[in-house]
Design a protein around this motif. Structure first.
Motif: not given
Length: 140
Positions: A78-82, A86-89, A91-97, A123-132
């Protein structure tokens, strides 16, 4: 044989980081192709923003399981999933823009995700690596 010789000279930590980057690339290409394929199909029925959202959700599910089990070789919880969510939120906002920006400047709707991925994947790699992995203090 030559590549094995070169990789043997690297310390274990550097080899593992290179492996993470390569595995991330494989998972990322599959996830991006999945998202792009769904986007193209959904684009026939809905606006680019909504089509991208549908593709993103499907890609997100694949990406979480592939990233935890294959890329970073950590147990999904659950912790990694959250953290992943969060990292994908972000990324999603960046992708949409980026998608809407590329469409606005004249890139055809069918091709706008391609430059979008070029900006968002690193950007996603850095965020996902950090959170996982929570190894943010180490440099790549």
């Amino acid at each position: 044989m030559q590549m094995k010789h070169i990789s043997n000279r690297l310390d274990t930590d550097k080899r593992e980081r290179i492996g993470e980057i390569l595995r991330f690339g494989i998972v990322g290409v599959i996830a991006a192709l999945l998202q792009y394929g769904v986007y193209l199909i959904m684009l026939l029925f809905m606006s680019p923003g909504i089509a991208n959202t549908v593709g993103y959700i499907i890609s997100f599910i694949f990406n979480f399981f592939a990233s935890t089990h294959y890329t970073f070789k950590v147990k999904a919880n659950a912790k990694r999933g959250i953290g992943f969510a969060l990292s994908h939120v972000v990324n999603y906002l960046l992708q949409t823009v980026m998608l809407l920006l590329f469409i606005y400047i004249g890139v055809p709707k069918a091709y706008a995700p391609i430059p979008m991925f070029c900006v968002c994947v690193p950007v996603n790699f850095i965020l996902v690596r950090y959170f996982l992995t929570k190894r943010s203090k180490k440099t790549f």
